[in-house]
Design a protein around this motif. Structure first.
Motif, mmCIF file in Angstrom:
data_model
loop_
_atom_site.group_PDB
_atom_site.id
_atom_site.type_symbol
_atom_site.label_atom_id
_atom_site.label_comp_id
_atom_site.label_asym_id
_atom_site.label_seq_id
_atom_site.Cartn_x
_atom_site.Cartn_y
_atom_site.Cartn_z
ATOM 1 N N ALA A 11 27.727 5.911 -22.642
ATOM 2 C CA ALA A 11 26.559 6.500 -23.296
ATOM 3 C C ALA A 11 26.300 5.869 -24.667
ATOM 4 O O ALA A 11 25.152 5.567 -25.018
ATOM 5 C CB ALA A 11 26.744 8.004 -23.436
ATOM 6 N N ASP A 23 30.854 10.240 -19.631
ATOM 7 C CA ASP A 23 31.414 8.955 -20.064
ATOM 8 C C ASP A 23 30.815 8.587 -21.409
ATOM 9 O O ASP A 23 29.751 7.979 -21.506
ATOM 10 C CB ASP A 23 31.128 7.866 -19.029
ATOM 11 N N GLU A 53 24.295 8.249 -19.883
ATOM 12 C CA GLU A 53 24.981 7.012 -19.498
ATOM 13 C C GLU A 53 24.043 5.978 -18.875
ATOM 14 O O GLU A 53 24.455 4.833 -18.650
ATOM 15 C CB GLU A 53 26.109 7.327 -18.498
#
Length: 271
Positions: free
Chosen positions: A126, A122, A98
């Protein structure tokens, strides 16, 4: 990519010794992506560096390889793999998928997640970061486990666990977060990628013996660690029953445990 607060030097070594399955899938992905000599490549979730070593040989001294992983122990093992072959065109970073802020915009030809995307916390951030660092016309590729796929290992183990009133969620391992093909397509599209191709492949994992099968069930670095944290007084009984059931089917295709792997490729459009 979720923080690996459970990783240790020992678990990193165990993973390195048991990642043939992931490595082979990654080799196939690299061929599909058509990575070539001179390319700039980003390995996201490089683990202990087996795929990175393969890619470094493909891109040669004129290419550039950046490898990132949240486990400092796995990065350490990855660096050791290169030894005297390490050079200025190979960079290892401890960090998250990320946050690729150390990598400039529009600087990478190919980025890949080899058996690591299902660990990313997440996924939207990313993929936005991956999109940012790719050059126009660059590609992202991944092998990732399909959330909707049946698991042959679970078909054998779950009925035995149920006899002892033990239930397991599909995702036992902290941090793992699978998606299905539709969700993955949507994530890639929302990030701006085009020419999205997602193929489902069943990649069996053949265990050589009941002992190897049981060992896999207990490994804490495995997403299939179904026998961890079971009271000792019943664990041995459960293991014996699993052993006996495995003996019955070990010469059949049922003994090939595994779930469907999604092979995905997508492109950052040319400006």
């Amino acid at each position: 990519m979720s923080e690996i607060d459970w990783d240790t030097p020992e678990s990193a070594k165990i993973y390195d010794q048991n990642c043939d399955h992931q490595f082979q899938k990654g080799q196939t992905l690299i061929r599909i992506m058509k990575i070539k000599n001179g390319d700039s490549v980003l390995d996201i979730g490089c683990g202990t560096g087996r795929q990175a070593l393969n890619v470094s040989e493909i891109i040669g001294q004129s290419g550039k390889l950046t490898c990132i992983d949240p486990s400092s122990y796995r990065i350490e093992l990855a660096r050791k793999k290169f030894g005297v072959n390490s050079s200025n065109n190979i960079c290892f970073l401890v960090g998250q998928a990320e946050d690729l802020s150390s990598i400039p915009d529009n600087s990478i030809n190919h980025a890949y997640f080899c058996s690591s995307f299902h660990w990313v916390d997440d996924k939207k951030i990313a993929l936005n970061e991956t999109y940012r660092v790719l050059k126009p016309g660059g590609s992202v590729g991944m092998t990732t486990l399909d959330r909707d796929s049946p698991n042959t290992m679970r078909k054998l183990v779950d009925p035995i666990l149920a006899k002892y009133n033990i239930t397991r969620n599909f995702e036992l391992h902290k941090g793992i977060n699978r998606v299905n093909a539709v969700e993955l397509h949507n994530l890639l599209s929302e990030a701006g990628f085009t020419s999205i191709s997602i193929e489902s492949r069943m990649i069996p994992r053949q265990h050589r013996s009941p002992e190897e099968f049981l060992k896999r069930l207990e490994e804490r670095d495995s997403s299939r660690n179904l026998l961890t944290d079971i009271p000792d007084e019943i664990k041995e009984k459960i293991k014996q029953e699993i052993y006996e059931e495995y003996i019955k089917i070990q010469n059949s295709t049922f003994a090939e445990s595994g779930i469907v792997t999604l092979f995905a490729i997508a492109t950052k459009p040319n400006e």
